[in-house]
Write an enzyme that holds these catalytic residues in place. Structure first.
Site, PDB file in Angstrom:
ATOM      1  N   CYS A  40       0.811  -1.224   0.000  1.00 42.76           N
ATOM      2  CA  CYS A  40       0.000   0.000   0.000  1.00 42.76           C
ATOM      3  C   CYS A  40       0.842   1.269   0.000  1.00 42.76           C
ATOM      4  O   CYS A  40       0.355   2.331  -0.389  1.00 42.76           O
ATOM      5  CB  CYS A  40      -0.928   0.011   1.211  1.00 42.76           C
ATOM      6  SG  CYS A  40      -2.154  -1.315   1.199  1.00 42.76           S
ATOM      7  N   HIS A  75      -9.174   3.676  -1.536  1.00 42.34           N
ATOM      8  CA  HIS A  75      -7.766   3.297  -1.389  1.00 42.34           C
ATOM      9  C   HIS A  75      -7.285   2.544  -2.630  1.00 42.34           C
ATOM     10  O   HIS A  75      -7.180   1.320  -2.616  1.00 42.34           O
ATOM     11  CB  HIS A  75      -7.624   2.448  -0.130  1.00 42.34           C
ATOM     12  CG  HIS A  75      -6.246   1.970   0.185  1.00 42.34           C
ATOM     13  ND1 HIS A  75      -5.099   2.535  -0.337  1.00 42.34           N
ATOM     14  CD2 HIS A  75      -5.825   0.944   0.984  1.00 42.34           C
ATOM     15  CE1 HIS A  75      -4.038   1.892   0.129  1.00 42.34           C
ATOM     16  NE2 HIS A  75      -4.458   0.923   0.920  1.00 42.34           N
ATOM     17  N   GLY A  80       1.224  -4.323   3.486  1.00 43.94           N
ATOM     18  CA  GLY A  80       1.211  -5.775   3.565  1.00 43.94           C
ATOM     19  C   GLY A  80       2.572  -6.319   3.953  1.00 43.94           C
ATOM     20  O   GLY A  80       3.599  -5.854   3.466  1.00 43.94           O
ATOM     21  N   CYS A  97       0.236   1.822   6.660  1.00 45.34           N
ATOM     22  CA  CYS A  97       0.515   0.413   6.915  1.00 45.34           C
ATOM     23  C   CYS A  97       0.609  -0.302   5.579  1.00 45.34           C
ATOM     24  O   CYS A  97      -0.001   0.113   4.590  1.00 45.34           O
ATOM     25  CB  CYS A  97      -0.564  -0.206   7.791  1.00 45.34           C
ATOM     26  SG  CYS A  97      -2.241  -0.073   7.121  1.00 45.34           S
TER      27      CYS A  97
END
Length: 390
Positions: free
Chosen positions: A89, A346, A378, A376
């Site tokens: 992300c 997102h 993955g 944050c």
């Protein structure tokens, strides 16, 4: 001494799943943002030394180095290269970091950092849906199998389960996460109504339609409505579709160069890339990385949490910014003041530079000096970046 400044930003409106942008090819959307960015800056594409482009699900229309393909589709000179970054992300936030490091080191003077994700066309999980990939999600599961199968097992190794773990650890109730989510929509709706996003957004023409507004915002969202949604990751849990980030389509970019180069081109920098860090954290909870990343960024910058005028902490799930806020003590008014991914959406590979675009616009409107963003990612990593408005 060389530095790194951002002189221009651009983003598409964020399209909801199967919404107004769904039929646009990832390369074509990226190309439109590249051209809009340099048009806004008033420079020639010939001056760009490289394009650092974030993307997470690099299959189908997003495969084959979408960063380079976007340069070619934009009609830029063939000598302008491009590459694709996958930091999950945080991919396009990482692109800002690599662009800043590259110009500071003297390897280049002008770089575009950005990213794209067309989640309507390339759904999450597409990169593991190949023969032999299995259902385990990869070898990391083996390493953390004991924690996954021990007491309180949540059933899977994924971000939704991680968000449930965070809610449990920080004692966040369904009421609290839904209240946060309703607030995200309320703030985003107010910003949209006030025209706060207008300067950020490049309208996109799709057929006979012009998409010029973020599509995911739901004015009038209430805790009561959100509370009726199911919790798919854990029976009796707190995470629902209403307090998680939306599946979205979009692209965004920023133009990075040295302040000396900006002066030579007659450009006025918006902000300096003050501090950029990345760190790892618990890969099972997966989403707590912004907490240590923020601590590290503040330590390296010499700033305190109170020095920061606005924070963009990506709303992957409501417990992420809520746990971050508990640990950092950041002011509620400064946290995602124009809403976040729960309301806006997102588009994975585009979100890092989307956050930067929104954050810098907010600092310009309010006269704030410092802004911090973190995401944050993955696998349990997180980028944190501090910008100084100039």
């Amino acid at each position: 001494m060389r530095d790194a400044v951002i002189v221009e930003t651009a983003r598409t409106p964020i399209g909801k799943r199967n919404g107004g942008l769904a039929s646009v090819h990832a390369v074509a959307l990226s190309a439109q943002i590249l051209n809009a960015l340099i048009e806004r800056a008033g420079i020639s594409a010939d001056l760009v030394d490289d394009v650092h482009w974030g993307n997470v699900l690099s299959v189908g229309q997003q495969s084959g180095n979408v960063g380079r393909m976007a340069v070619l589709a934009a009609g830029w000179p063939e000598h302008v290269p491009g590459f694709t970054i996958d930091r999950q992300c945080g991919s396009s936030q990482q692109a800002i970091s690599t662009a800043a490091a590259t110009v500071i080191s003297g390897q280049a003077d002008v770089i575009v950092a950005g990213g794209v994700e067309m989640m309507s066309a390339i759904p999450m999980g597409a990169t593991t849906a190949v023969e032999g990939a299995g259902k385990s999600g990869g070898p990391a599961v083996d390493r953390y199998a004991e924690e996954l199968t021990g007491p309180g097992f949540f059933g899977s190794f994924n971000q939704g389960a991680g968000a449930e773990r965070i809610a449990r650890e920080w004692k966040l109730s369904r009421q609290q996460v839904d209240e946060y989510s309703a607030r995200s929509h309320e703030r985003a709706a107010a910003a949209q109504k006030n025209g706060d996003f207008d300067a950020e957004i490049v309208p996109i023409t799709v057929g006979e339609d012009v998409i010029s507004r973020d599509e995911g915002i739901r004015p009038g969202s209430t805790v009561e409505k959100l509370g009726t949604l199911k919790t798919p990751f854990l029976d009796g849990g707190v995470i629902s579709a209403g307090n998680a980030s939306q599946i979205s389509d979009g692209a965004s970019a920023v133009l990075v160069m040295t302040s000396q180069k900006a002066a030579s081109l007659g450009l006025t920098p918006l902000a300096r890339v003050h501090t950029a860090v990345v760190t790892g954290d618990d890969p099972v909870k997966m989403l707590t990385g912004p907490i240590p990343a923020t601590t590290l960024a503040l330590k390296r910058s010499g700033l305190t949490i109170d020095d920061i005028d606005a924070f963009e902490i990506n709303e992957a799930f409501a417990p992420v910014p809520l746990a971050w806020q508990i640990e950092t003590g950041a002011s509620d008014a400064k946290l995602n003041p124009a809403g976040g991914a729960i309301a806006l959406g997102h588009p994975l590979g585009a979100s890092g530079t989307r956050l930067a675009t929104t954050l810098l616009a907010y600092l310009q409107r309010t006269g704030g000096r410092y802004g911090l963003q973190s995401m944050c990612e993955g696998g349990g990593t997180a980028n944190a970046t501090i910008f100084e408005r100039l």
